[in-house]
Motif scaffolding. Structure first.
Motif, mmCIF file in Angstrom:
data_model
loop_
_atom_site.group_PDB
_atom_site.id
_atom_site.type_symbol
_atom_site.label_atom_id
_atom_site.label_comp_id
_atom_site.label_asym_id
_atom_site.label_seq_id
_atom_site.Cartn_x
_atom_site.Cartn_y
_atom_site.Cartn_z
ATOM 1 N N MET A 36 0.466 9.879 17.796
ATOM 2 C CA MET A 36 1.919 9.803 17.575
ATOM 3 C C MET A 36 2.589 8.742 17.014
ATOM 4 O O MET A 36 2.788 7.696 16.960
ATOM 5 C CB MET A 36 2.101 10.385 18.817
ATOM 6 N N PRO A 37 3.139 8.943 15.864
ATOM 7 C CA PRO A 37 3.621 8.220 15.088
ATOM 8 C C PRO A 37 5.144 8.020 15.292
ATOM 9 O O PRO A 37 5.614 9.172 16.763
ATOM 10 C CB PRO A 37 4.123 9.247 14.054
ATOM 11 N N THR A 38 5.270 6.423 15.619
ATOM 12 C CA THR A 38 6.761 6.171 15.693
ATOM 13 C C THR A 38 7.875 6.639 14.920
ATOM 14 O O THR A 38 7.967 6.637 13.793
ATOM 15 C CB THR A 38 6.507 5.061 15.986
ATOM 16 N N SER A 56 0.962 3.252 4.630
ATOM 17 C CA SER A 56 1.878 4.022 5.670
ATOM 18 C C SER A 56 1.134 3.661 7.416
ATOM 19 O O SER A 56 0.049 4.169 7.205
ATOM 20 C CB SER A 56 2.958 4.507 5.207
ATOM 21 N N LYS A 57 2.089 3.294 8.508
ATOM 22 C CA LYS A 57 1.525 3.541 9.804
ATOM 23 C C LYS A 57 1.834 4.879 10.404
ATOM 24 O O LYS A 57 1.191 5.395 10.618
ATOM 25 C CB LYS A 57 2.411 3.121 10.848
ATOM 26 N N THR A 58 2.013 6.017 9.893
ATOM 27 C CA THR A 58 2.159 7.377 9.943
ATOM 28 C C THR A 58 1.715 8.001 8.968
ATOM 29 O O THR A 58 0.427 8.508 9.814
ATOM 30 C CB THR A 58 3.737 8.354 8.972
ATOM 31 N N GLU A 59 0.826 7.396 7.538
ATOM 32 C CA GLU A 59 -0.553 7.803 7.292
ATOM 33 C C GLU A 59 -1.564 7.751 7.776
ATOM 34 O O GLU A 59 -2.131 8.043 8.228
ATOM 35 C CB GLU A 59 -0.522 6.878 5.495
ATOM 36 N N ASN A 60 -1.744 6.361 8.524
ATOM 37 C CA ASN A 60 -3.021 5.734 9.561
ATOM 38 C C ASN A 60 -3.374 6.843 10.396
ATOM 39 O O ASN A 60 -4.445 6.799 10.938
ATOM 40 C CB ASN A 60 -3.231 4.200 9.306
ATOM 41 N N VAL A 66 -6.491 13.242 13.480
ATOM 42 C CA VAL A 66 -7.744 13.950 12.200
ATOM 43 C C VAL A 66 -8.843 13.528 12.901
ATOM 44 O O VAL A 66 -9.350 14.526 13.040
ATOM 45 C CB VAL A 66 -7.246 14.184 10.812
ATOM 46 N N GLN A 67 -9.048 12.472 12.545
ATOM 47 C CA GLN A 67 -10.479 12.315 13.223
ATOM 48 C C GLN A 67 -10.355 12.096 15.026
ATOM 49 O O GLN A 67 -11.731 12.430 15.146
ATOM 50 C CB GLN A 67 -10.474 11.122 12.822
ATOM 51 N N TYR A 68 -9.423 12.224 15.376
ATOM 52 C CA TYR A 68 -9.677 12.214 17.351
ATOM 53 C C TYR A 68 -9.690 13.784 17.179
ATOM 54 O O TYR A 68 -10.831 14.398 17.920
ATOM 55 C CB TYR A 68 -8.147 12.399 17.870
ATOM 56 N N GLU A 69 -9.143 14.647 16.444
ATOM 57 C CA GLU A 69 -9.448 16.070 16.599
ATOM 58 C C GLU A 69 -10.581 16.288 16.543
ATOM 59 O O GLU A 69 -11.115 17.594 16.912
ATOM 60 C CB GLU A 69 -8.702 16.799 15.833
ATOM 61 N N GLU A 70 -11.193 15.590 15.336
ATOM 62 C CA GLU A 70 -12.240 16.293 15.085
ATOM 63 C C GLU A 70 -14.059 16.255 15.237
ATOM 64 O O GLU A 70 -14.746 16.620 16.232
ATOM 65 C CB GLU A 70 -12.771 16.052 13.383
ATOM 66 N N ALA A 71 -13.397 14.562 17.007
ATOM 67 C CA ALA A 71 -14.535 14.344 17.138
ATOM 68 C C ALA A 71 -14.099 14.922 18.357
ATOM 69 O O ALA A 71 -14.980 15.620 19.555
ATOM 70 C CB ALA A 71 -14.304 12.891 17.659
#
Length: 147
Positions: A36-38, A56-60, A66-71
């Motif tokens: 989750m973004p800070t 940006s940190k939010t972009e990363n 998205v990668q987590y959700e796909e996995a």
């Protein structure tokens, strides 16, 4: 000619399956807070080394999310497909015992299904073994049986 027949290690197979099913439940119930973004700003006096790229940190974090959700989705679909191969009673046992958000106790399940204790545990083991084979996580003993 001697034939080597591998034998399933029941304890290790059961442990591997339970680990897999508990991971499913973890995926079902949790979303890591580190994805989750800070909301507090972070300042740095160091200039970025590559001025042509923007990051940006939010972009990363969004990309990681998205990668987590796909996995997560792929893992859960794999479990759902394997559970769908079970017989109806076996499927109900696995879902209620391991995959429900609030899992049932064994005694509640066998009373609910109208099974005796011994029959329930036999069906539960059969379901776990079939599921382990469907997920390809069965564990074999090192010393093969020779026939």
């Amino acid at each position: 000619m001697k034939e080597i027949v591998p034998k399933v290690d029941e304890k290790k197979t059961k442990a591997a399956l339970e680990k897999t099913l508990y991971k499913y439940r973890d995926y079902l119930l949790t979303l890591p807070s580190d994805l989750m973004p800070t909301i507090t700003p972070a300042y740095s006096l160091v200039c970025p080394s590559n001025t042509n790229s923007f990051s940006s940190k939010t972009e990363n974090l969004a990309i990681e999310r998205v990668q987590y959700e796909e996995a997560r989705t792929a893992y859960m679909n794999k479990i759902h497909s394997a559970v769908a191969t079970l017989k109806p009673v076996e499927r109900q046992i696995i879902i209620q015992r391991f995959l429900a958000e609030d899992p049932y106790y064994d005694v509640d399940i066998f009373i609910d299904l109208g099974l005796s204790k011994n029959t329930y545990y036999k069906k539960k083991w059969q379901a776990m073994l079939r599921l382990a084979f469907a997920l390809k996580i069965e564990v074999y003993q090192r010393n093969a049986v020779v026939k």
